[in-house]
Scaffold this motif. Structure first.
Motif, PDB file in Angstrom:
ATOM      1  N   GLU A 105      12.287  14.799   7.955  1.00  0.00           N
ATOM      2  CA  GLU A 105      11.672  14.343   9.210  1.00  0.00           C
ATOM      3  C   GLU A 105      10.186  14.073   9.000  1.00  0.00           C
ATOM      4  O   GLU A 105       9.630  13.127   9.578  1.00  0.00           O
ATOM      5  N   THR A 106       9.536  14.887   8.175  1.00  0.00           N
ATOM      6  CA  THR A 106       8.129  14.639   7.856  1.00  0.00           C
ATOM      7  C   THR A 106       7.964  13.280   7.207  1.00  0.00           C
ATOM      8  O   THR A 106       7.062  12.508   7.566  1.00  0.00           O
ATOM      9  N   TYR A 107       8.840  12.950   6.252  1.00  0.00           N
ATOM     10  CA  TYR A 107       8.765  11.630   5.612  1.00  0.00           C
ATOM     11  C   TYR A 107       9.023  10.528   6.635  1.00  0.00           C
ATOM     12  O   TYR A 107       8.356   9.490   6.628  1.00  0.00           O
ATOM     13  N   GLY A 108       9.969  10.749   7.545  1.00  0.00           N
ATOM     14  CA  GLY A 108      10.260   9.749   8.564  1.00  0.00           C
ATOM     15  C   GLY A 108       9.092   9.504   9.500  1.00  0.00           C
ATOM     16  O   GLY A 108       8.879   8.374   9.956  1.00  0.00           O
ATOM     17  N   GLY A 153       8.389   6.552  -5.356  1.00  0.00           N
ATOM     18  CA  GLY A 153       6.947   6.672  -5.166  1.00  0.00           C
ATOM     19  C   GLY A 153       6.393   5.862  -4.020  1.00  0.00           C
ATOM     20  O   GLY A 153       5.270   5.361  -4.098  1.00  0.00           O
ATOM     21  N   ARG A 154       7.142   5.747  -2.942  1.00  0.00           N
ATOM     22  CA  ARG A 154       6.683   4.984  -1.776  1.00  0.00           C
ATOM     23  C   ARG A 154       6.168   5.938  -0.705  1.00  0.00           C
ATOM     24  O   ARG A 154       6.945   6.608  -0.028  1.00  0.00           O
ATOM     25  N   PHE A 155       4.845   5.973  -0.545  1.00  0.00           N
ATOM     26  CA  PHE A 155       4.212   6.888   0.411  1.00  0.00           C
ATOM     27  C   PHE A 155       3.168   6.161   1.259  1.00  0.00           C
ATOM     28  O   PHE A 155       1.985   6.513   1.254  1.00  0.00           O
ATOM     29  N   PRO A 156       3.575   5.143   1.994  1.00  0.00           N
ATOM     30  CA  PRO A 156       2.626   4.430   2.847  1.00  0.00           C
ATOM     31  C   PRO A 156       2.237   5.262   4.065  1.00  0.00           C
ATOM     32  O   PRO A 156       2.834   6.310   4.349  1.00  0.00           O
ATOM     33  N   ALA A 165       0.832  -1.189   0.000  1.00  0.00           N
ATOM     34  CA  ALA A 165       0.000   0.000   0.000  1.00  0.00           C
ATOM     35  C   ALA A 165       0.873   1.246   0.000  1.00  0.00           C
ATOM     36  O   ALA A 165       1.936   1.274   0.617  1.00  0.00           O
ATOM     37  N   GLY A 166       0.396   2.289  -0.672  1.00  0.00           N
ATOM     38  CA  GLY A 166       1.135   3.543  -0.698  1.00  0.00           C
ATOM     39  C   GLY A 166       2.207   3.604  -1.753  1.00  0.00           C
ATOM     40  O   GLY A 166       2.937   4.591  -1.837  1.00  0.00           O
ATOM     41  N   ARG A 167       2.324   2.577  -2.603  1.00  0.00           N
ATOM     42  CA  ARG A 167       3.318   2.582  -3.681  1.00  0.00           C
ATOM     43  C   ARG A 167       2.632   3.041  -4.964  1.00  0.00           C
ATOM     44  O   ARG A 167       1.784   2.341  -5.507  1.00  0.00           O
ATOM     45  N   ILE A 168       3.014   4.204  -5.455  1.00  0.00           N
ATOM     46  CA  ILE A 168       2.293   4.791  -6.590  1.00  0.00           C
ATOM     47  C   ILE A 168       3.059   4.696  -7.903  1.00  0.00           C
ATOM     48  O   ILE A 168       2.508   5.018  -8.958  1.00  0.00           O
ATOM     49  N   PHE A 169       4.330   4.257  -7.854  1.00  0.00           N
ATOM     50  CA  PHE A 169       5.183   4.360  -9.031  1.00  0.00           C
ATOM     51  C   PHE A 169       4.614   3.630 -10.248  1.00  0.00           C
ATOM     52  O   PHE A 169       4.648   4.143 -11.368  1.00  0.00           O
ATOM     53  N   ASP A 170       4.065   2.428 -10.053  1.00  0.00           N
ATOM     54  CA  ASP A 170       3.553   1.641 -11.181  1.00  0.00           C
ATOM     55  C   ASP A 170       2.196   2.126 -11.683  1.00  0.00           C
ATOM     56  O   ASP A 170       1.706   1.638 -12.705  1.00  0.00           O
ATOM     57  N   SER A 171       1.598   3.076 -10.979  1.00  0.00           N
ATOM     58  CA  SER A 171       0.246   3.518 -11.335  1.00  0.00           C
ATOM     59  C   SER A 171       0.212   4.914 -11.940  1.00  0.00           C
ATOM     60  O   SER A 171      -0.872   5.445 -12.201  1.00  0.00           O
ATOM     61  N   ILE A 172       1.381   5.510 -12.157  1.00  0.00           N
ATOM     62  CA  ILE A 172       1.411   6.883 -12.660  1.00  0.00           C
ATOM     63  C   ILE A 172       2.026   6.928 -14.052  1.00  0.00           C
ATOM     64  O   ILE A 172       2.625   5.956 -14.519  1.00  0.00           O
ATOM     65  N   SER A 173       1.876   8.056 -14.710  1.00  0.00           N
ATOM     66  CA  SER A 173       2.378   8.216 -16.077  1.00  0.00           C
ATOM     67  C   SER A 173       3.898   8.286 -16.095  1.00  0.00           C
ATOM     68  O   SER A 173       4.552   8.505 -15.070  1.00  0.00           O
ATOM     69  N   ASP A 174       4.448   8.137 -17.302  1.00  0.00           N
ATOM     70  CA  ASP A 174       5.902   8.229 -17.453  1.00  0.00           C
ATOM     71  C   ASP A 174       6.408   9.624 -17.077  1.00  0.00           C
ATOM     72  O   ASP A 174       7.496   9.767 -16.504  1.00  0.00           O
ATOM     73  N   ASP A 175       5.615  10.643 -17.403  1.00  0.00           N
ATOM     74  CA  ASP A 175       6.010  12.014 -17.041  1.00  0.00           C
ATOM     75  C   ASP A 175       6.082  12.172 -15.519  1.00  0.00           C
ATOM     76  O   ASP A 175       7.005  12.806 -14.994  1.00  0.00           O
ATOM     77  N   ALA A 176       5.093  11.596 -14.845  1.00  0.00           N
ATOM     78  CA  ALA A 176       5.080  11.677 -13.386  1.00  0.00           C
ATOM     79  C   ALA A 176       6.254  10.904 -12.786  1.00  0.00           C
ATOM     80  O   ALA A 176       6.845  11.329 -11.788  1.00  0.00           O
ATOM     81  N   LYS A 177       6.607   9.785 -13.400  1.00  0.00           N
ATOM     82  CA  LYS A 177       7.768   9.026 -12.934  1.00  0.00           C
ATOM     83  C   LYS A 177       9.050   9.842 -13.067  1.00  0.00           C
ATOM     84  O   LYS A 177       9.920   9.806 -12.194  1.00  0.00           O
ATOM     85  N   GLU A 178       9.163  10.575 -14.162  1.00  0.00           N
ATOM     86  CA  GLU A 178      10.339  11.421 -14.360  1.00  0.00           C
ATOM     87  C   GLU A 178      10.410  12.516 -13.299  1.00  0.00           C
ATOM     88  O   GLU A 178      11.495  12.864 -12.815  1.00  0.00           O
ATOM     89  N   VAL A 179       9.237  13.053 -12.931  1.00  0.00           N
ATOM     90  CA  VAL A 179       9.199  14.073 -11.887  1.00  0.00           C
ATOM     91  C   VAL A 179       9.699  13.490 -10.568  1.00  0.00           C
ATOM     92  O   VAL A 179      10.496  14.110  -9.848  1.00  0.00           O
ATOM     93  N   LEU A 180       9.241  12.290 -10.236  1.00  0.00           N
ATOM     94  CA  LEU A 180       9.696  11.647  -9.005  1.00  0.00           C
ATOM     95  C   LEU A 180      11.207  11.429  -9.026  1.00  0.00           C
ATOM     96  O   LEU A 180      11.887  11.641  -8.021  1.00  0.00           O
ATOM     97  N   GLU A 181      11.730  11.028 -10.162  1.00  0.00           N
ATOM     98  CA  GLU A 181      13.169  10.775 -10.259  1.00  0.00           C
ATOM     99  C   GLU A 181      13.987  12.046 -10.030  1.00  0.00           C
ATOM    100  O   GLU A 181      15.087  12.002  -9.479  1.00  0.00           O
TER     101      GLU A 181
END
Length: 349
Positions: free
Chosen positions: A30-33, A310-313, A1-17
């Motif tokens: 710290e917020t991510y932690g 894209g891991r945001f659980p 759960a919370g893994r979005i990488f495989d569900s988004i567009s290639d453009d969005a993947k590039e943004v994450l990278e």
């Protein structure tokens, strides 16, 4: 759960990278932690929670004024080569108090707060007319009575930001270049750096009653002190050519009663850290403190890797009580639904 990488567009993947190469503040990581979903909602979706209009003197405003006051007070004393407050004479103490109150009064006069308790707030900081005792006098008395051999040296040390536009910055040690912690570039500001013959300590001013505990530092919920110790050691070496060991990180609570608490430190420097009441946060050796710093750096790199993938659980069960109570995104978060399902499943067994 919370893994979005495989569900988004290639453009969005590039943004994450591209987020691998962003310059991060420690507070962002710290917020991510604390909760990857909270980071996703706040930092990537940029959702803004509905805030109540506050007319009173907010903790943020109070903190900002006290930070500005301390910065101006200490830099002025450094520029004029005034004596240390540690064990100072009564005459030097009264002169320092007048100096500190003058700066604080000017800072407070620049704030217009339509609050019935505004005069009381100012009195708590500056002191009442009968006794003259306020937070600033308490602070100076605490400074005079410390047992450390370290000296306050650098104030509001910034790194990795557009420092030229900031007036509250220590130009001696600050740097506009971000600091590399592994593969991650960081920016931030350290309230105060104290220096001894062979080691240094960092101080974070706090106006609230809570400070991070050692287990929160170990778990990666609180990264500030270990990352700032790493950063200042690096900056002292690279910019000033000084090789000093990190003694530890302290929280200076600017509230009544004024207190100085060790967040994390090396037991070898317990006297310099004024650690009589915070021994549980001291690590036995330099190697163990550096090990904790290294762990924090590894966590920073793990967090950024996870962000780019894209891991945001949701936050984990052990962090819920510390994270969710004050989260402004809990109305759109499914954590309560997950807990109810888990509770129902447990009761059905």
């Amino acid at each position: 759960a919370g893994r979005i990488f495989d569900s988004i567009s290639d453009d969005a993947k590039e943004v994450l990278e591209t987020l691998r190469h962003r310059v991060y503040s420690v507070s962002q990581l710290e917020t991510y932690g604390r909760c990857p979903f909270q980071f996703f909602a706040q930092r990537l979706l940029r959702l803004i929670g509905v805030e109540e209009l506050e007319e009173e003197f907010s903790p943020m405003e109070k903190g900002s004024i006290l930070h500005e006051t301390m910065f101006e007070f200490y830099t002025e004393r450094r520029e004029k080569n005034l004596p240390m407050l540690l064990n100072c004479s009564e005459e030097d103490f009264e002169f320092a108090l007048r100096q500190l109150l003058r700066i604080a009064e000017r800072k407070l006069s620049e704030v217009d707060i339509p609050d019935a308790f505004w005069d009381l707030e100012k009195e708590l900081i500056l002191g009442d007319k009968e006794t003259g005792r306020g937070v600033l006098r308490e602070f100076l008395e605490f400074e005079r009575g410390r047992s450390t051999s370290f000296q306050p040296k650098y104030f509001e040390v910034g790194f990795g930001s557009e420092l030229g536009s900031q007036t509250r910055i220590d130009t001696t040690l600050s740097s506009e270049e971000p600091v590399a912690a592994g593969n991650v570039l960081l920016r931030g500001k350290v309230d105060r750096v104290e220096v001894g013959a062979e080691a240094f300590a960092i101080i974070d001013y706090k106006t609230g009653s809570t400070v991070a505990k050692l287990d929160e530092i170990r778990s990666g919920i609180s990264l500030q002190l270990p990352i700032y110790l790493f950063t200042i050691e690096k900056m002292l070496t690279e910019k000033l050519g000084r090789t000093l060991n990190p003694a530890g990180g302290l929280y200076y609570q600017l509230r009544n009663p004024v207190a100085l608490k060790v967040g994390v430190g090396n037991a070898h420097y317990k006297e310099e850290l004024d650690a009589a009441r915070s021994r549980s946060n001291l690590l036995p050796t330099d190697a163990e403190l550096r090990g904790l710093i290294g762990k924090s750096i590894r966590l920073v790199n793990t967090y950024v890797d996870d962000i780019a993938q894209g891991r945001f659980p949701l936050t984990t069960e052990d962090k819920i009580d510390k994270v969710c109570s004050y989260c402004e995104y809990k109305t759109i978060c499914r954590i309560q639904s997950v807990r109810r399902v888990e509770q129902a499943q447990s009761e059905a067994l």
